[in-house]
Write an enzyme that holds these catalytic residues in place. Structure first.
Site, mmCIF file in Angstrom:
data_model
loop_
_atom_site.group_PDB
_atom_site.id
_atom_site.type_symbol
_atom_site.label_atom_id
_atom_site.label_comp_id
_atom_site.label_asym_id
_atom_site.label_seq_id
_atom_site.Cartn_x
_atom_site.Cartn_y
_atom_site.Cartn_z
ATOM 1 N N SER A 12 25.137 44.156 62.630
ATOM 2 C CA SER A 12 25.832 44.194 61.344
ATOM 3 C C SER A 12 25.176 45.247 60.463
ATOM 4 O O SER A 12 23.986 45.164 60.157
ATOM 5 C CB SER A 12 25.737 42.846 60.641
ATOM 6 N N HIS A 37 29.479 45.897 63.737
ATOM 7 C CA HIS A 37 30.056 44.842 62.890
ATOM 8 C C HIS A 37 29.952 45.264 61.417
ATOM 9 O O HIS A 37 28.868 45.611 60.942
ATOM 10 C CB HIS A 37 29.293 43.542 63.133
ATOM 11 N N ASP A 39 30.668 44.199 57.530
ATOM 12 C CA ASP A 39 30.874 43.037 56.664
ATOM 13 C C ASP A 39 31.456 43.444 55.313
ATOM 14 O O ASP A 39 30.758 44.023 54.479
ATOM 15 C CB ASP A 39 29.538 42.318 56.451
ATOM 16 N N MET A 41 32.836 42.395 51.776
ATOM 17 C CA MET A 41 32.715 41.267 50.833
ATOM 18 C C MET A 41 33.262 41.680 49.471
ATOM 19 O O MET A 41 33.075 42.825 49.048
ATOM 20 C CB MET A 41 31.250 40.878 50.675
ATOM 21 N N HIS A 70 34.782 42.442 59.573
ATOM 22 C CA HIS A 70 34.774 41.033 59.166
ATOM 23 C C HIS A 70 35.112 40.972 57.681
ATOM 24 O O HIS A 70 34.291 41.343 56.838
ATOM 25 C CB HIS A 70 33.374 40.471 59.459
ATOM 26 N N MET A 72 35.515 39.256 54.356
ATOM 27 C CA MET A 72 35.166 38.075 53.549
ATOM 28 C C MET A 72 35.757 38.330 52.171
ATOM 29 O O MET A 72 35.053 38.601 51.192
ATOM 30 C CB MET A 72 33.635 37.906 53.504
ATOM 31 N N MET A 141 30.818 31.167 62.070
ATOM 32 C CA MET A 141 29.729 31.493 61.149
ATOM 33 C C MET A 141 28.596 30.483 61.337
ATOM 34 O O MET A 141 28.821 29.263 61.293
ATOM 35 C CB MET A 141 30.195 31.435 59.695
ATOM 36 N N ASP A 176 28.065 34.678 64.101
ATOM 37 C CA ASP A 176 27.654 35.542 62.996
ATOM 38 C C ASP A 176 26.728 34.794 62.042
ATOM 39 O O ASP A 176 27.151 33.858 61.360
ATOM 40 C CB ASP A 176 28.909 36.033 62.261
HETATM 41 C C1 DX5 Z 1 27.049 37.169 56.554
HETATM 42 C C2 DX5 Z 1 27.568 38.297 57.412
HETATM 43 C C3 DX5 Z 1 26.742 38.539 58.626
HETATM 44 C C4 DX5 Z 1 25.350 38.962 58.323
HETATM 45 C C5 DX5 Z 1 24.470 38.634 59.483
HETATM 46 O O1 DX5 Z 1 27.932 36.931 55.524
HETATM 47 O O2 DX5 Z 1 28.886 38.035 57.831
HETATM 48 O O3 DX5 Z 1 27.354 39.491 59.491
HETATM 49 O O4 DX5 Z 1 25.225 40.295 58.017
HETATM 50 O O5 DX5 Z 1 23.177 38.968 59.121
HETATM 51 P P1 DX5 Z 1 21.901 38.304 59.772
HETATM 52 O O6 DX5 Z 1 21.945 38.657 61.223
HETATM 53 O O7 DX5 Z 1 20.789 38.976 59.031
HETATM 54 O O8 DX5 Z 1 21.999 36.838 59.544
HETATM 55 ZN ZN ZN Z 2 29.867 39.286 59.524
#
Ligand code: DX5
Ligand code: ZN
Length: 229
Positions: A12, A37, A39, A41, A70, A72, A141, A176
């Site tokens: 990620s 990956h 993320d 947000m 991903h 969010m 998750m 994840d």
């Molecule tokens: C959390 C994200 C993850 C996160 C994972 O909201 O969706 O992808 O970056 O990070 P680690 O591996 O540090 O838990």
């Molecule tokens: Zn993620």
């Protein structure tokens, strides 16, 4: 994108150097990452803000393999085309992000991407029971979404339930949150094949010194594959 159930490591870039995303993507792929990956947000569905479709389009030329986005965010539907046009291979939306996940998954496939559905830790496996034929990936998750570096929450029984529910369908199970060489065997054993890892991949390395990325990726992969030995 062909389908298989081999272990795939998906770093990620939430844990990458935000001033260097292109070079970071190239570095992790050169060091053995299978997927990248991303993320996204929005500060609304989750309490943090990262980046949007323009950033995905900017890093796309720096990724040879799968760009796994991903989302969010809520709402999701107005932004699907923008992420598909940015070159996302997989777009995942959360079941909890709105009342019409079924329509969202149809829209993701219609936009030409693989459709992923993500489940927060508090959401049961049954939430996707009627979505399996519309889904290419289920993201389980193992932290509450919003931040990297959180403590792993054991969702093994949910993963097992999903694996049984999926049967022969070509649906990936992605994990994840908090994945590292200690937790990877638990999720692999339960039936996961795509392991997202942020902190555990990027720790100790940098674009200038990327060898630790490779060591970290190999350690997670070996731990996950060890369960089949
Ligand atoms: C959390 C994200 C993850 C996160 C994972 O909201 O969706 O992808 O970056 O990070 P680690 O591996 O540090 O838990
Ligand atoms: Zn993620």
């Amino acid at each position: 994108m062909s389908f298989d159930r081999k272990i795939k490591i998906a770093p990620s870039i939430l844990a990458a150097d935000f001033a260097n995303f292109g070079a970071e993507c190239e570095a992790i792929e050169a060091q053995g990452a299978d997927w990248v990956h991303v993320d996204v947000m929005d500060g609304h569905f989750v309490p943090n803000i990262t980046f949007g479709p323009a950033m995905c389009a900017a890093i796309r030329p720096h990724i040879k393999g799968v760009m796994d986005v991903h989302l969010m965010i809520a709402p999701v539907d107005p932004y699907i085309d923008a992420f598909a046009q940015a070159g996302a291979d997989v777009i995942s939306a959360h079941v909890e992000a709105g009342p019409h996940i079924h329509r969202t998954l149809q829209a993701i496939r219609a936009a030409g991407a693989k459709a992923g559905v993500a489940l927060n830790p508090g959401t049961p496996a049954s939430a996707v029971e009627h979505l399996l034929d519309l889904t290419d990936l289920i993201c389980v998750m193992t932290v509450n979404p919003g931040f990297g570096g959180q403590k792993f929450i054991d969702m093994s029984s949910k993963i097992r339930e999903l694996r049984a529910m999926i049967g022969d369908r070509p649906v990936h199970i992605e994990i994840d949150g908090g994945v590292d060489p200690k937790t990877a065997p638990l999720v692999a054993q339960a039936g996961a094949d795509v392991l997202v890892a942020g902190s555990a991949v990027f720790k100790g390395g940098s674009v200038k010194d990327p060898a630790p990325y490779g060591e970290n990726i190999r350690a997670i992969r070996a731990a996950a594959e060890g369960v089949y030995a």
